[in-house]
Design a protein around this motif. Sequence first.
Motif, PDB file in Angstrom:
ATOM      1  N   LYS A 191       0.833  -1.200   0.000  1.00 53.39           N
ATOM      2  CA  LYS A 191       0.000   0.000   0.000  1.00 53.39           C
ATOM      3  C   LYS A 191       0.869   1.252   0.000  1.00 53.39           C
ATOM      4  CE  LYS A 191      -4.394  -1.622   1.717  1.00 53.39           C
ATOM      5  NZ  LYS A 191      -4.406  -2.540   2.878  1.00 53.39           N
ATOM      6  N   ALA A 192       1.982   1.175   0.718  1.00 56.51           N
ATOM      7  CA  ALA A 192       2.856   2.347   0.801  1.00 56.51           C
ATOM      8  C   ALA A 192       3.564   2.613  -0.523  1.00 56.51           C
ATOM      9  CB  ALA A 192       3.863   2.162   1.922  1.00 56.51           C
ATOM     10  N   PHE A 193       3.857   1.543  -1.263  1.00 50.23           N
ATOM     11  CA  PHE A 193       4.592   1.702  -2.529  1.00 50.23           C
ATOM     12  C   PHE A 193       3.910   0.901  -3.635  1.00 50.23           C
ATOM     13  CE2 PHE A 193       7.430   1.753   1.113  1.00 50.23           C
ATOM     14  CZ  PHE A 193       7.935   3.030   1.015  1.00 50.23           C
ATOM     15  N   PRO A 194       2.742   1.350  -4.047  1.00 44.98           N
ATOM     16  CA  PRO A 194       1.935   0.526  -4.955  1.00 44.98           C
ATOM     17  C   PRO A 194       2.593   0.281  -6.306  1.00 44.98           C
ATOM     18  CG  PRO A 194       0.949   2.712  -4.639  1.00 44.98           C
ATOM     19  CD  PRO A 194       2.106   2.620  -3.703  1.00 44.98           C
ATOM     20  N   LEU A 201      11.340  -4.244  -3.441  1.00 45.35           N
ATOM     21  CA  LEU A 201      11.248  -3.439  -2.229  1.00 45.35           C
ATOM     22  C   LEU A 201      11.870  -4.189  -1.043  1.00 45.35           C
ATOM     23  CD1 LEU A 201       9.871  -0.727  -1.801  1.00 45.35           C
ATOM     24  CD2 LEU A 201       7.777  -1.929  -1.242  1.00 45.35           C
ATOM     25  N   TRP A 202      11.514  -5.434  -0.955  1.00 46.90           N
ATOM     26  CA  TRP A 202      12.005  -6.322   0.094  1.00 46.90           C
ATOM     27  C   TRP A 202      13.520  -6.455   0.020  1.00 46.90           C
ATOM     28  CZ3 TRP A 202      11.743  -8.168   4.559  1.00 46.90           C
ATOM     29  CH2 TRP A 202      12.241  -9.418   4.919  1.00 46.90           C
ATOM     30  N   ASP A 215      22.124   2.256  -3.558  1.00 45.90           N
ATOM     31  CA  ASP A 215      21.562   3.386  -4.284  1.00 45.90           C
ATOM     32  C   ASP A 215      20.041   3.210  -4.374  1.00 45.90           C
ATOM     33  OD1 ASP A 215      20.678   5.207  -6.113  1.00 45.90           O
ATOM     34  OD2 ASP A 215      21.649   4.250  -7.830  1.00 45.90           O
ATOM     35  N   LYS A 216      19.336   4.091  -3.733  1.00 46.56           N
ATOM     36  CA  LYS A 216      17.889   3.898  -3.634  1.00 46.56           C
ATOM     37  C   LYS A 216      17.121   4.588  -4.752  1.00 46.56           C
ATOM     38  CE  LYS A 216      17.600   3.327   1.367  1.00 46.56           C
ATOM     39  NZ  LYS A 216      18.590   4.325   1.849  1.00 46.56           N
ATOM     40  N   SER A 217      17.821   4.973  -5.841  1.00 51.39           N
ATOM     41  CA  SER A 217      17.136   5.726  -6.891  1.00 51.39           C
ATOM     42  C   SER A 217      15.962   4.943  -7.484  1.00 51.39           C
ATOM     43  CB  SER A 217      18.122   6.104  -7.996  1.00 51.39           C
ATOM     44  OG  SER A 217      18.657   4.931  -8.555  1.00 51.39           O
ATOM     45  N   GLN A 218      16.066   3.610  -7.405  1.00 52.86           N
ATOM     46  CA  GLN A 218      15.004   2.790  -7.990  1.00 52.86           C
ATOM     47  C   GLN A 218      13.796   2.649  -7.073  1.00 52.86           C
ATOM     48  OE1 GLN A 218      14.532   1.071 -11.152  1.00 52.86           O
ATOM     49  NE2 GLN A 218      15.805   2.872 -11.433  1.00 52.86           N
ATOM     50  N   VAL A 219      14.054   2.611  -5.811  1.00 49.50           N
ATOM     51  CA  VAL A 219      12.972   2.399  -4.856  1.00 49.50           C
ATOM     52  C   VAL A 219      13.087   3.453  -3.772  1.00 49.50           C
ATOM     53  CG1 VAL A 219      11.899   0.767  -3.288  1.00 49.50           C
ATOM     54  CG2 VAL A 219      13.189  -0.074  -5.242  1.00 49.50           C
TER      55      VAL A 219
END
Length: 292
Positions: A191-194, A201-202, A215-219
């Motif tokens: 729900k937070a990242f539909p 994400l996990w 590098d969190k540019s993707q998520v």
Amino acid sequence: SKQIKVSLIGNPNTGKTSVFNLLTGLNQQVGNYPGITVEKKEGVCKLPRGVKAHILDLPGTYSLNASSLDENVVIEILLNKKDKDFPDVAVVVSDVENLKRNLLLFTQIKDLEIPTILVINMADRMIRRGISLNIQLLEKELNTKIALVSARKNEGIDELKKLIESYATLPTKPCVDALTFAPEYFDRLKKAFPKQSIYKLWLVITQDVNFRKIDKSQVTITPDFEIKSESELKRFQQKETIKRYQFINDVLKKGVFVDEKAATGLRERLDRVLTHKIWGYVIFFAILLLIF
Ligand code: GDP
Ligand code: MG
């Protein structure tokens, strides 16, 4: 012209480099990943219908629950669509004698929803071990295309090249839903990242715990989102692994047959030949002793 980007992924000693050498021949070079000393092998392969493929031989990795620098290289590439090495197609190389262990990584790669080919290598060992495979069933259950290969005998490589060339038609959906053990937690994440694949994400979350530097540019993870404690995440990872092995065991039960008799029969015959030889030597030296 555009080259198809291929990553060879797999556990150590499954024959990735052997397959890489057959695909690329002399068109290869060795370097390093930026900033670290992990070896980087890349090369070019000409495919049957004339298209070229850029092949990357990634460091051996047991799973995407990274704990080493080598494994982290693999994960960072696979998580980052903007990375210049992000593959059009992932070729997971496995060893026919260690399918159970090798398929753990395969099911994780499938969760990334990249077109994936499964190479079952060391096919030359099947007769001796009494192994036979139902390839069609395995392809269906694992939602993939399989190339049965013997890198040692240079067999199955043309078939692999054809599959690479047709990468755009390969299945991309996961083969097992491994994140079912904590529905409440994962529902909240969803729900937070539909827009994100839940597995990516996990991975970012667990990766972050292991390395605290991805590098969190993707998520994007909003700071106010509650991230579980390290020990809790580790427990979740264990549950994920158990789920995957349950699935893998079921699939292998249906698609892999081991004729123990064929395997032991051959070993007995080998033993007999060897014993004959030993007796041969004994008699030979006995005669030598007698002469002198
Ligand atoms: P990597 O660690 O995945 O890169 O694996 P390598 O390509 O270095 O191979 C590991 C070992 O398996 C080497 O000793 C190879 O000679 C052997 N090997 C690779 N492919 C085959 C194969 O098709 N059949 C057999 N019998 N051995 C193989
Ligand atoms: Mg290698």
